[in-house]
Design a protein around this motif. Sequence first.
Motif, PDB file in Angstrom:
ATOM      1  N   ALA A   1       8.091  28.067  -1.853  1.00  0.00           N
ATOM      2  CA  ALA A   1       9.260  28.208  -2.778  1.00  0.00           C
ATOM      3  C   ALA A   1      10.455  28.966  -2.067  1.00  0.00           C
ATOM      4  N   GLU A   2      10.124  30.209  -1.574  1.00  0.00           N
ATOM      5  CA  GLU A   2      10.889  31.012  -0.650  1.00  0.00           C
ATOM      6  C   GLU A   2      11.204  30.278   0.654  1.00  0.00           C
ATOM      7  N   ASP A   3      10.215  29.789   1.311  1.00  0.00           N
ATOM      8  CA  ASP A   3      10.549  29.115   2.520  1.00  0.00           C
ATOM      9  C   ASP A   3      11.637  28.120   2.319  1.00  0.00           C
ATOM     10  N   ALA A   4      11.501  27.156   1.141  1.00  0.00           N
ATOM     11  CA  ALA A   4      12.251  26.183   0.957  1.00  0.00           C
ATOM     12  C   ALA A   4      13.902  26.841   0.698  1.00  0.00           C
ATOM     13  N   ALA A   5      14.029  27.646   0.001  1.00  0.00           N
ATOM     14  CA  ALA A   5      15.294  28.475  -0.406  1.00  0.00           C
ATOM     15  C   ALA A   5      15.815  28.810   0.866  1.00  0.00           C
ATOM     16  N   ARG A   6      15.075  29.468   1.625  1.00  0.00           N
ATOM     17  CA  ARG A   6      15.730  30.308   2.786  1.00  0.00           C
ATOM     18  C   ARG A   6      16.359  29.155   3.803  1.00  0.00           C
ATOM     19  N   PHE A   7      15.520  27.982   3.977  1.00  0.00           N
ATOM     20  CA  PHE A   7      15.874  26.987   4.912  1.00  0.00           C
ATOM     21  C   PHE A   7      16.932  26.450   4.433  1.00  0.00           C
ATOM     22  N   LEU A   8      17.058  25.908   3.318  1.00  0.00           N
ATOM     23  CA  LEU A   8      18.356  25.271   2.745  1.00  0.00           C
ATOM     24  C   LEU A   8      19.508  26.339   2.777  1.00  0.00           C
ATOM     25  N   ASP A   9      19.318  27.618   2.464  1.00  0.00           N
ATOM     26  CA  ASP A   9      20.327  28.517   2.511  1.00  0.00           C
ATOM     27  C   ASP A   9      20.913  28.866   3.984  1.00  0.00           C
ATOM     28  N   GLU A  10      19.976  28.806   4.942  1.00  0.00           N
ATOM     29  CA  GLU A  10      20.539  28.950   6.169  1.00  0.00           C
ATOM     30  C   GLU A  10      21.372  27.746   6.713  1.00  0.00           C
TER      31      GLU A  10
END
Lengths: 259, 259, 259, 259
Positions: free
Chosen positions: B108-117
């Motif tokens: 969940a964190e990885d996906a949010a970070r990926f999208l956020d970047e």
Amino acid sequence: MSENDTSWMHTEMGSTTPTTITVCGMDLADDIMGKISFTDLAFRMVAGRLPDERESVLFNAVLVSLADHGITPTVLAARLTYLGAPEAVQGAIAAGVLGGGSVFLGVAEDAARFLDEILGELLPVPDDLELHQAASEALSKLRKEGRRTPGLGHPVHKETDPRVPRMYELAAELQLLGPHLRLLEIVAEVSEQTSGRRLPINGAGVAGAALADLGFDWRIIRGFALLARTAGLLGHLAEEMRTPMAMPLWQMVEAGSTE
Amino acid sequence: MSENDTSWMHTEMGSTTPTTITVCGMDLADDIMGKISFTDLAFRMVAGRLPDERESVLFNAVLVSLADHGITPTVLAARLTYLGAPEAVQGAIAAGVLGGGSVFLGVAEDAARFLDEILGELLPVPDDLELHQAASEALSKLRKEGRRTPGLGHPVHKETDPRVPRMYELAAELQLLGPHLRLLEIVAEVSEQTSGRRLPINGAGVAGAALADLGFDWRIIRGFALLARTAGLLGHLAEEMRTPMAMPLWQMVEAGSTE
Amino acid sequence: MSENDTSWMHTEMGSTTPTTITVCGMDLADDIMGKISFTDLAFRMVAGRLPDERESVLFNAVLVSLADHGITPTVLAARLTYLGAPEAVQGAIAAGVLGGGSVFLGVAEDAARFLDEILGELLPVPDDLELHQAASEALSKLRKEGRRTPGLGHPVHKETDPRVPRMYELAAELQLLGPHLRLLEIVAEVSEQTSGRRLPINGAGVAGAALADLGFDWRIIRGFALLARTAGLLGHLAEEMRTPMAMPLWQMVEAGSTE
Amino acid sequence: MSENDTSWMHTEMGSTTPTTITVCGMDLADDIMGKISFTDLAFRMVAGRLPDERESVLFNAVLVSLADHGITPTVLAARLTYLGAPEAVQGAIAAGVLGGGSVFLGVAEDAARFLDEILGELLPVPDDLELHQAASEALSKLRKEGRRTPGLGHPVHKETDPRVPRMYELAAELQLLGPHLRLLEIVAEVSEQTSGRRLPINGAGVAGAALADLGFDWRIIRGFALLARTAGLLGHLAEEMRTPMAMPLWQMVEAGSTE
């Protein structure tokens, strides 16, 4: 147990197939998401039944009453752990949870257990006279053993813990003021009468009594306190990311210890 | 820092006086208990603001979607820890939380970070064309580095993770389908077009995107997954108290290892 | 995996029968107790072989060098956790261990991994010229990526970390100064030459290099740092039982946060 | 406590200056590294004094006797946690430590406490007659309360736990067979005489008694069991990295639970 007996590999919590996810016997996507709140699902997972609307209000009130108290030892432990391992936030949360033992959060459990054991000796719907009698006996037993009364007394809220009258008010409004909550009031009264010293009901005690009246076994009540506290830990960790407290705290103690 | 500087001893989370408890600037007894749900308070503690009604529905949907998946490694770790230390339920919960690392809940964190970047490189309100372009670039970068796409693929839900269409449906209904959720859909489309292989969006990915659209920093998103999972752990521990799984599990592996 | 395949239920660590206990293939009562030290057994459990006498001396030197540093964030976390749950000392130790992440104890692992990856590109017994060349390349790569050099620099020991010359002296005396330790020296030299700024080798770095030279995989090296630190945590908890630090620490921050 | 009182910011464990590190009042580089073993330092940290040679042998024998027992619930919890968070090995170790509660590792503490409380009522150097008398009384008290005798009985080693005769042999050889160990023997004898049923001394019980005879307070004894077990956890985690057990274990239970 026969070596081939795998009947213990069973849970009623949930299961998954390639196209469905079932949680507590309900379809997660169709029956839970958007329809059942997280708090109600938490209630359902432990109690085996959904709360009704009134129970949900009281259950939420208990959880918010336990969620945070500003700076506590567990909050400091979580922040200090985050300082050393920011890449593993699960460790900081676990460290914060681990302080939830006998001294602080265990009080909710202790109070529920104490009340439950008294009620277990009485008939199902005891009247106030019976409760008074039972409370007197329980308190004199505690006194002989030199033990404190679970659920009474608070180091800061010496007159009244503000959560307590509010919880009783809510429980009465919701018609959920059950025997554990009622007995706790009576225990506080009898304690004051016999000792001559007022020890107010504390917030953990009233939370434990309310959860017991909602039907929860005392063995799991500390778990709800920890669930509530986990939300508080998240708030503190989010704050620690913005305005760190752990580093100056450590530096201060470290400097003080080497003088 | 001067040794006498104690300005870091500050939290906006809460404080206590003999007669009041303040949580997030609100009076706990008067303004929170019976009025604000536990989930909304958790949102408030991290976001610094209360959710509106629509946000609250989506936030609850995210939390329930992450709360339990039946038998998982973390559930087994919690049950096995409870077997050894039933008097310290905080340890069993902590053990269950500690498995929430990179492999499962970290998604969940990885996906949010990926999208956020990706979104951080774009103008505030990107249109679909820009999102397509940015997704293509991000995916070809991942491919060059030999990394998997965060938020795509599931070992069991090979066609569709049932939480995903439901979350998109809810977000659309609530008018909360923001850029992270939209970008994730586009990432899945572009991934299928360029690789020729359909990797469905997974439940952790859609939860991370929804939380990011609700305004949460990716650094705290794993924490919400852990909060949700803590409710599931309570359910499993309550079940373990009634129908133990840890003892036969251990005995089976122990017997198998000594043959 | 077939459902009936139980070949994974296997450990070489130990097994028990009604009359014997076997640990690492040796009889616990006859071959280990009174004959093999705890430290040597810890080496054996991870390495799959016992250390010789010289290796045992260096291994002990590494462990004592990591065991305690007075007041650290992890020590404070353990003491604060003990305050809340004195009946569950395992929780206090776990809380102390959980701060052993990337920022502090992870450095030993990072240094070992960094050195290992450089050596992995070279022939088995590289000479100093090759090491210099490889160190230069690795450092300029780190510089380009804006990353710090694992194993160099210390906030307090700005000139020399006293553990470092002692470890090199011991390793030389014991004829155990292997390629990881040698490369670390060269990395420090090249770093100073190219940056014009002296960053001394730190104690965690030299510990990681020494463990790698003893043959340990970098993936388990953080574990040895945590084993060493567990002894320090026991010392601090025993002290906390006699002269408590957690309660006044908490009270001070709590008071400071409510002013 | 005055707000400016910082006298509690004090530890005798260690301190650091830019050029020195002091641990337990000794110079880490000059006096400890290469001279004092890790086990002796662990003894020193808790006891406040170094062990002599004979004490060191017995202390090592206790630690190795507790370090590993093959597949245990705590080992499985650690392996399952590693599966979810391999990047945070501190979490896997913490999860393994957290199962060290009342059911398994707590026995060493319980036995030490039980023996200590009996001896606390007697004169400093009790003879066997006094010990027999005191053991009889303590056992009949336990029986009345329906409690088991700490340190006696083992589910697998029904006749003799092989660690027990070996520990007594070693302690006798080293002239360290003190009152706790002697009393434990007598407790086992009296228990058999009065109940007619042989319950052998178990390994945790003899370890607790030996540590108490070495002078350790029962409150810290569980900590030594956890230190010993941490070495075993490292061995299991190193094995898990090579030959994973957690994934097939989980898959098996998950499959069994959805049939």
